[in-house]
Design a protein around this motif. Structure first.
Motif, PDB file in Angstrom:
ATOM      1  N   LEU A  78     -16.282   0.628 -25.667  1.00  0.00           N
ATOM      2  CA  LEU A  78     -16.178   1.232 -24.344  1.00  0.00           C
ATOM      3  C   LEU A  78     -15.877   0.210 -23.254  1.00  0.00           C
ATOM      4  CD1 LEU A  78     -19.284   3.608 -24.523  1.00  0.00           C
ATOM      5  CD2 LEU A  78     -16.890   4.223 -24.885  1.00  0.00           C
TER       6      LEU A  78
ATOM      7  N   THR B 209     -15.382   1.224 -18.180  1.00  0.00           N
ATOM      8  CA  THR B 209     -15.024   2.051 -19.338  1.00  0.00           C
ATOM      9  C   THR B 209     -13.677   2.741 -19.120  1.00  0.00           C
ATOM     10  OG1 THR B 209     -16.211   3.979 -18.447  1.00  0.00           O
ATOM     11  CG2 THR B 209     -17.459   2.460 -19.853  1.00  0.00           C
ATOM     12  N   HIS B 210     -12.922   2.315 -18.098  1.00  0.00           N
ATOM     13  CA  HIS B 210     -11.675   2.997 -17.747  1.00  0.00           C
ATOM     14  C   HIS B 210     -10.658   2.982 -18.876  1.00  0.00           C
ATOM     15  CE1 HIS B 210     -12.641   1.996 -13.243  1.00  0.00           C
ATOM     16  NE2 HIS B 210     -13.448   2.899 -13.751  1.00  0.00           N
TER      17      HIS B 210
ATOM     18  N   GLN C 283     -14.505   8.875 -22.356  1.00  0.00           N
ATOM     19  CA  GLN C 283     -15.521   8.381 -21.439  1.00  0.00           C
ATOM     20  C   GLN C 283     -16.919   8.822 -21.901  1.00  0.00           C
ATOM     21  OE1 GLN C 283     -15.059   6.307 -18.774  1.00  0.00           O
ATOM     22  NE2 GLN C 283     -12.970   6.169 -19.609  1.00  0.00           N
TER      23      GLN C 283
ATOM     24  N   ILE D  33     -18.682   7.331 -12.781  1.00  0.00           N
ATOM     25  CA  ILE D  33     -18.018   6.342 -13.638  1.00  0.00           C
ATOM     26  C   ILE D  33     -18.297   4.962 -13.043  1.00  0.00           C
ATOM     27  CG2 ILE D  33     -15.864   5.589 -14.696  1.00  0.00           C
ATOM     28  CD1 ILE D  33     -14.769   8.373 -14.331  1.00  0.00           C
TER      29      ILE D  33
END
Length: 284
Positions: free
Chosen positions: A78, A128-129, A134, A220
């Protein structure tokens, strides 16, 4: 007739115990000052100066970055590094010269990477982009082991903020929080006695922690390193005292000490002779 150092016959001089004591003290004092100056002459001093310029013009407008960070509660698949700047660079999931080391039986991850950034304002961030999916509850608690720019300077007499974020511990932070580290990067040049220059960068840092929501309403989090460059360059130069200055100082020490000691001895001798005359006058 050309001798400016005329000698007085010994039978016209009078040695005294006071003069002997002052002479011994004078020699010890000269020896002490001589050793102090010799130590200063042998020791290299570091002189620093400030000026406005880009010192490393051969770098192609790039700065090397070394990042070492641990995220003990986020899986390695991730974790990703993204790089952006004002020149239009936008790189998601940078992988060159980087590796991910699993921690805590694969629960966490240690990210180590070496990459370059342009000499313009921008940012790089761990997030984690770049992950294919996600996670529901990403945990961005972390420890920064190292963040440095340019060459590594390991010089005893230079104490600067070359790794200002080293040891930063955010393990007790909100797991869903994003972290912003605002960096002001200062170009630094170190020039040794041979004239060889090494280019590094110091930086100051301010940070904030907040919870960020995406346009879909999801949280996020990310670890942002937002940087800008200072136009001021710091230069450290190794220097050693010139030989002529060392010789001049030694001559001044010897000549000055003997002169002062001679004046002191003369005053004591004159006072002693005057006291003897007074005492003889009282006896008569």
């Amino acid at each position: 007739m050309f001798d400016i150092y005329r000698k007085v016959p010994k039978d016209l001089t009078q040695p005294t115990y006071t003069g002997a004591i002052i002479s011994v003290c004078c020699c010890l004092f000269i020896l002490f000052l001589f050793l102090s100056e010799l130590t200063g002459f042998i020791t290299t001093e570091i002189v620093n100066e400030l000026y406005v310029d880009d010192p490393d013009k051969d770098s192609g407008g790039k700065i090397d970055v070394s990042l070492n960070i641990s995220l003990p509660n986020l899986h390695c698949e991730l974790v990703g590094l993204d790089i952006q700047d004002e020149m239009g660079r936008h790189e998601v999931g940078h992988i060159d010269n980087s590796m991910k080391i699993p921690l805590n039986n694969g629960v966490g991850c240690r990210f180590e990477g070496q990459f370059s950034i342009n000499k313009v304002p921008g940012n790089f961030h761990v997030s984690t982009h770049s992950a294919t999916a996600q996670p529901q509850n990403p945990d961005m608690t972390h420890v920064i082991h190292k963040l440095s720019f340019g060459d590594t300077l390991q010089v005893h007499n230079v104490h600067g903020a070359f790794n200002a974020l080293g040891g930063a511990d955010r393990l007790t932070s909100n797991p869903l929080a994003s972290h912003d580290y605002i960096l002001k990067i200062v170009p630094t040049v170190y020039e040794d006695k041979s004239g060889k220059q090494r280019y590094s960068y110091q930086y100051t840092v301010a940070n904030k922690e907040y919870v960020a929501y995406s346009h879909t309403g999801r949280i996020i989090p990310a670890i942002w390193f937002r940087y800008d460059l200072s136009p001021i360059t710091v230069k450290y130069t190794e220097r050693r005292q010139p030989l002529y200055r060392f010789i001049t100082t030694i001559c001044a020490i010897i000549g000055g000490t003997f002169t002062v000691a001679g004046i002191l001895d003369s005053c004591i001798f004159t006072a002693s002779e005057a006291w003897k005359k007074i005492q003889l006058g009282k006896m008569h």
